[in-house]
Design a protein around this motif. Structure first.
Motif, PDB file in Angstrom:
ATOM      1  N   GLY A 243      17.157 -16.414   8.614  1.00 53.39           N
ATOM      2  CA  GLY A 243      16.292 -17.495   9.069  1.00 53.39           C
ATOM      3  C   GLY A 243      14.821 -17.145   8.962  1.00 53.39           C
ATOM      4  O   GLY A 243      13.974 -18.016   8.702  1.00 53.39           O
ATOM      5  N   ARG A 244      14.502 -15.889   9.135  1.00 54.85           N
ATOM      6  CA  ARG A 244      13.119 -15.460   8.994  1.00 54.85           C
ATOM      7  C   ARG A 244      12.674 -15.552   7.536  1.00 54.85           C
ATOM      8  O   ARG A 244      11.509 -15.882   7.240  1.00 54.85           O
ATOM      9  CB  ARG A 244      12.978 -14.025   9.503  1.00 54.85           C
ATOM     10  CG  ARG A 244      11.533 -13.564   9.665  1.00 54.85           C
ATOM     11  CD  ARG A 244      11.484 -12.183  10.263  1.00 54.85           C
ATOM     12  NE  ARG A 244      10.137 -11.619  10.174  1.00 54.85           N
ATOM     13  CZ  ARG A 244       9.871 -10.330  10.139  1.00 54.85           C
ATOM     14  NH1 ARG A 244      10.860  -9.437  10.187  1.00 54.85           N
ATOM     15  NH2 ARG A 244       8.635  -9.897  10.054  1.00 54.85           N
ATOM     16  N   GLY A 245      13.600 -15.266   6.604  1.00 56.32           N
ATOM     17  CA  GLY A 245      13.278 -15.447   5.196  1.00 56.32           C
ATOM     18  C   GLY A 245      12.952 -16.898   4.882  1.00 56.32           C
ATOM     19  O   GLY A 245      12.002 -17.198   4.144  1.00 56.32           O
ATOM     20  N   LEU A 246      13.731 -17.808   5.452  1.00 57.60           N
ATOM     21  CA  LEU A 246      13.430 -19.231   5.301  1.00 57.60           C
ATOM     22  C   LEU A 246      12.030 -19.545   5.819  1.00 57.60           C
ATOM     23  O   LEU A 246      11.260 -20.267   5.165  1.00 57.60           O
ATOM     24  CB  LEU A 246      14.467 -20.070   6.057  1.00 57.60           C
ATOM     25  CG  LEU A 246      14.112 -21.533   6.318  1.00 57.60           C
ATOM     26  CD1 LEU A 246      14.015 -22.312   5.014  1.00 57.60           C
ATOM     27  CD2 LEU A 246      15.146 -22.167   7.253  1.00 57.60           C
ATOM     28  N   ALA A 247      11.689 -19.000   6.980  1.00 58.97           N
ATOM     29  CA  ALA A 247      10.378 -19.277   7.571  1.00 58.97           C
ATOM     30  C   ALA A 247       9.243 -18.782   6.680  1.00 58.97           C
ATOM     31  O   ALA A 247       8.239 -19.486   6.466  1.00 58.97           O
ATOM     32  CB  ALA A 247      10.289 -18.632   8.956  1.00 58.97           C
ATOM     33  N   LEU A 248       9.385 -17.591   6.133  1.00 56.26           N
ATOM     34  CA  LEU A 248       8.337 -17.032   5.286  1.00 56.26           C
ATOM     35  C   LEU A 248       8.173 -17.849   4.001  1.00 56.26           C
ATOM     36  O   LEU A 248       7.049 -18.100   3.544  1.00 56.26           O
ATOM     37  CB  LEU A 248       8.661 -15.578   4.944  1.00 56.26           C
ATOM     38  CG  LEU A 248       8.587 -14.578   6.111  1.00 56.26           C
ATOM     39  CD1 LEU A 248       9.095 -13.206   5.671  1.00 56.26           C
ATOM     40  CD2 LEU A 248       7.157 -14.474   6.638  1.00 56.26           C
ATOM     41  N   ILE A 249       9.292 -18.274   3.415  1.00 63.55           N
ATOM     42  CA  ILE A 249       9.202 -19.052   2.184  1.00 63.55           C
ATOM     43  C   ILE A 249       8.671 -20.451   2.463  1.00 63.55           C
ATOM     44  O   ILE A 249       7.943 -21.022   1.649  1.00 63.55           O
ATOM     45  CB  ILE A 249      10.569 -19.090   1.475  1.00 63.55           C
ATOM     46  CG1 ILE A 249      10.926 -17.679   0.980  1.00 63.55           C
ATOM     47  CG2 ILE A 249      10.554 -20.076   0.313  1.00 63.55           C
ATOM     48  CD1 ILE A 249      12.291 -17.569   0.337  1.00 63.55           C
ATOM     49  N   THR A 250       9.009 -21.006   3.628  1.00 64.66           N
ATOM     50  CA  THR A 250       8.454 -22.307   4.005  1.00 64.66           C
ATOM     51  C   THR A 250       6.933 -22.258   4.018  1.00 64.66           C
ATOM     52  O   THR A 250       6.252 -23.145   3.487  1.00 64.66           O
ATOM     53  CB  THR A 250       8.970 -22.738   5.385  1.00 64.66           C
ATOM     54  OG1 THR A 250      10.401 -22.854   5.347  1.00 64.66           O
ATOM     55  CG2 THR A 250       8.367 -24.072   5.815  1.00 64.66           C
ATOM     56  N   GLY A 312       9.619 -10.744  -2.941  1.00 68.40           N
ATOM     57  CA  GLY A 312       9.013  -9.652  -2.187  1.00 68.40           C
ATOM     58  C   GLY A 312       8.930  -9.946  -0.701  1.00 68.40           C
ATOM     59  O   GLY A 312       9.091  -9.035   0.133  1.00 68.40           O
ATOM     60  N   LEU A 313       8.667 -11.178  -0.337  1.00 69.19           N
ATOM     61  CA  LEU A 313       8.642 -11.545   1.079  1.00 69.19           C
ATOM     62  C   LEU A 313       9.986 -11.276   1.727  1.00 69.19           C
ATOM     63  O   LEU A 313      10.062 -10.778   2.862  1.00 69.19           O
ATOM     64  CB  LEU A 313       8.264 -13.025   1.229  1.00 69.19           C
ATOM     65  CG  LEU A 313       6.826 -13.411   0.909  1.00 69.19           C
ATOM     66  CD1 LEU A 313       6.657 -14.926   0.991  1.00 69.19           C
ATOM     67  CD2 LEU A 313       5.851 -12.717   1.865  1.00 69.19           C
ATOM     68  N   CYS A 314      11.048 -11.624   1.008  1.00 64.80           N
ATOM     69  CA  CYS A 314      12.385 -11.406   1.561  1.00 64.80           C
ATOM     70  C   CYS A 314      12.738  -9.918   1.608  1.00 64.80           C
ATOM     71  O   CYS A 314      13.267  -9.418   2.605  1.00 64.80           O
ATOM     72  CB  CYS A 314      13.420 -12.172   0.736  1.00 64.80           C
ATOM     73  SG  CYS A 314      13.328 -13.964   0.935  1.00 64.80           S
ATOM     74  N   GLU A 315      12.423  -9.225   0.529  1.00 63.10           N
ATOM     75  CA  GLU A 315      12.709  -7.792   0.490  1.00 63.10           C
ATOM     76  C   GLU A 315      12.001  -7.063   1.623  1.00 63.10           C
ATOM     77  O   GLU A 315      12.541  -6.115   2.218  1.00 63.10           O
ATOM     78  CB  GLU A 315      12.267  -7.228  -0.862  1.00 63.10           C
ATOM     79  CG  GLU A 315      12.573  -5.742  -1.041  1.00 63.10           C
ATOM     80  CD  GLU A 315      12.130  -5.230  -2.401  1.00 63.10           C
ATOM     81  OE1 GLU A 315      12.093  -3.993  -2.570  1.00 63.10           O
ATOM     82  OE2 GLU A 315      11.813  -6.069  -3.278  1.00 63.10           O
ATOM     83  N   GLY A 316      10.814  -7.516   1.968  1.00 55.21           N
ATOM     84  CA  GLY A 316      10.039  -6.860   3.014  1.00 55.21           C
ATOM     85  C   GLY A 316      10.648  -6.955   4.403  1.00 55.21           C
ATOM     86  O   GLY A 316      10.292  -6.166   5.293  1.00 55.21           O
ATOM     87  N   ILE A 317      11.554  -7.898   4.618  1.00 53.15           N
ATOM     88  CA  ILE A 317      12.201  -8.018   5.941  1.00 53.15           C
ATOM     89  C   ILE A 317      13.692  -7.706   5.862  1.00 53.15           C
ATOM     90  O   ILE A 317      14.451  -8.011   6.782  1.00 53.15           O
ATOM     91  CB  ILE A 317      11.987  -9.419   6.541  1.00 53.15           C
ATOM     92  CG1 ILE A 317      12.609 -10.499   5.666  1.00 53.15           C
ATOM     93  CG2 ILE A 317      10.498  -9.675   6.769  1.00 53.15           C
ATOM     94  CD1 ILE A 317      12.656 -11.868   6.330  1.00 53.15           C
ATOM     95  N   GLY A 318      14.123  -7.119   4.747  1.00 53.44           N
ATOM     96  CA  GLY A 318      15.498  -6.650   4.648  1.00 53.44           C
ATOM     97  C   GLY A 318      16.527  -7.703   4.292  1.00 53.44           C
ATOM     98  O   GLY A 318      17.723  -7.515   4.559  1.00 53.44           O
TER      99      GLY A 318
END
Length: 416
Positions: A243-250, A312-318
């Motif tokens: 869900g955090r990945g979704l937030a960052l991409i949003t 990269g945003l997703c990779e950065g949060i695992g």
């Protein structure tokens, strides 16, 4: 017969009555419509449209994608027809006018020609395209896309909805698989009347939008994968929260679109969260991104930035990101002669107008690749669409249909 003068107008009350009658089929829960493609309600709406067309003296043809073509004969049987129309399917929480105005406005134009005994050299066809919305079977404008050669029919038939039902099976189930080969029809020109689905015309007090271009788009389906775990007992540093990945991409999508103002938009649309439980950290999120612009280089720049930054945003949060394009078309520039016919009609009739770019995709965007095409827009209240509260006035509907009538008559060549 000379060209029709400014006194030639459609019957506004008859048009409005038709819109309200169609709106009774597939009613929504808040005043709008839920007449999604290839449902029983869609079939019922199609039957009503067919009855109305036949009562107006037209003959109905249907192709193997379920596209409906009601033909009014011209004086020259060898002349390619002039088409006008849109779609009758709606969003799950759709309004009464999106698409429907274009179909029933076209029908009203034919009824007006009949009332006044107007004949044209070119035949005139009123069309209802199948599955414009794309909400049940992605992508949008599916059947017009097959007509224009953008998709194969086999590929379209294999599209499935959220219940796993195939497009081809559902088209057969509701009884609207026609005999015509898709795309075999010749088109002299096509005009599509539509509500703006945006706030510009109402805000500026304009009666008519003369659509010069459409927006291109890229629909990107993203899957962010993390790890499901208990929300209460998993330490914050050890979480892999999809869900955090979704937030960052949003936020990334918003930033990308803002960089390209005023010629771009972008947003996250459909979202599925798994397992969607209040006390489980999401292990997977599937969602769609919608990037649009009427400038191809802007669309390509937005896509390039997404590709460069999102993984990269997703990779950065695992968490991991997989993505694919599930819908796309490049920005269309509508035919100059057809656009001129629309503009001339608005001026002759005394309607205020302005050039405008369509912010939404429409069947006309695909047909523009295979035939001269243009669009006409009328205002909608607060620019609201894809919402049951979508609203227009009878006067706006009549003005748009008047312009449609005159543009089509000019193109179809009135004869004595």
């Amino acid at each position: 017969m000379p060209a029709p003068g400014e006194n030639l107008r459609i019957d506004p009350a008859r048009l409005w009555d038709s819109l309200m009658e169609m709106a009774k089929i597939g009613p929504g829960i808040a005043g709008g419509n839920n007449r999604q493609t290839l449902t029983d309600a869609d079939s019922e709406g199609r039957h009503l449209f067919k009855r109305w067309c036949e009562a107006a003296g037209m003959t109905m043809g249907v192709d193997t994608m379920g596209n409906m073509f009601a033909t009014r004969a011209g004086t020259d049987p060898d002349a390619a027809p002039v088409y006008m129309g849109s779609h009758l399917d709606t969003q799950p929480t759709g309004g009464k006018y999106d698409g429907v105005l274009g179909v029933l406005g076209a029908l009203e134009a034919v009824r007006t020609m009949n009332d006044l005994g107007i004949r044209t050299k070119h035949p005139i066809v009123v069309v209802n395209w199948t599955n414009e919305e794309g909400t049940r079977f992605a992508p949008a404008m599916l059947a017009s896309g097959v007509f224009a050669g953008k998709h194969s029919q086999d590929w379209a038939y294999d599209r499935v909805d959220h219940d796993g039902k195939r497009f081809g099976d559902e088209l057969k189930r509701i009884g609207w698989v026609g005999e015509e080969t898709v795309g075999a029809r010749k088109i002299h020109a096509l005009f599509e009347l539509h509500i703006e689905q945006g706030p510009i015309l109402e805000a500026e007090g304009k009666d008519i939008g003369v659509v010069t271009h459409g927006q291109g788009l890229r629909w990107i389906e993203c899957t962010v994968t993390g790890k499901e775990s208990h929300t209460g007992s998993t330490p914050m540093p050890m979480r892999r929260n999809a869900g955090r990945g979704l937030a960052l991409i949003t936020e990334l999508v918003h930033e990308i679109a803002m960089k390209h103002q005023p010629n771009a938009v972008g947003a996250i649309g459909h979202i599925d969260v798994y397992p969607n439980s209040r006390n489980i950290i999401p292990g997977k999120v599937v969602f769609t991104i919608d990037f649009r612009s009427h400038l191809l280089d802007v669309i390509e720049a937005m896509m390039a930035e997404f590709e460069a930054k999102a993984p990269g945003l997703c990779e950065g949060i695992g968490v991991s990101l997989d993505w694919k394009i599930v819908g796309q078309f490049n920005p269309p520039a509508f035919n100059e002669d057809c656009v001129k016919a629309v503009r001339s009609a608005a001026e002759k009739l005394g309607y205020t107008h302005r050039d405008i770019v369509s912010g939404a995709g429409h069947d006309a965007c695909w047909i523009n690749d295979v035939a001269p095409t243009a669009m006409i827009m009328c205002p909608c209240v607060d620019g609201l669409s894809h919402n049951e509260a979508e609203d227009i006035s009878p006067e706006w509907a009549a003005a748009g249909t008047d312009v449609l009538l005159h543009a089509v008559l000019e193109t179809a060549e009135v004869v004595g």
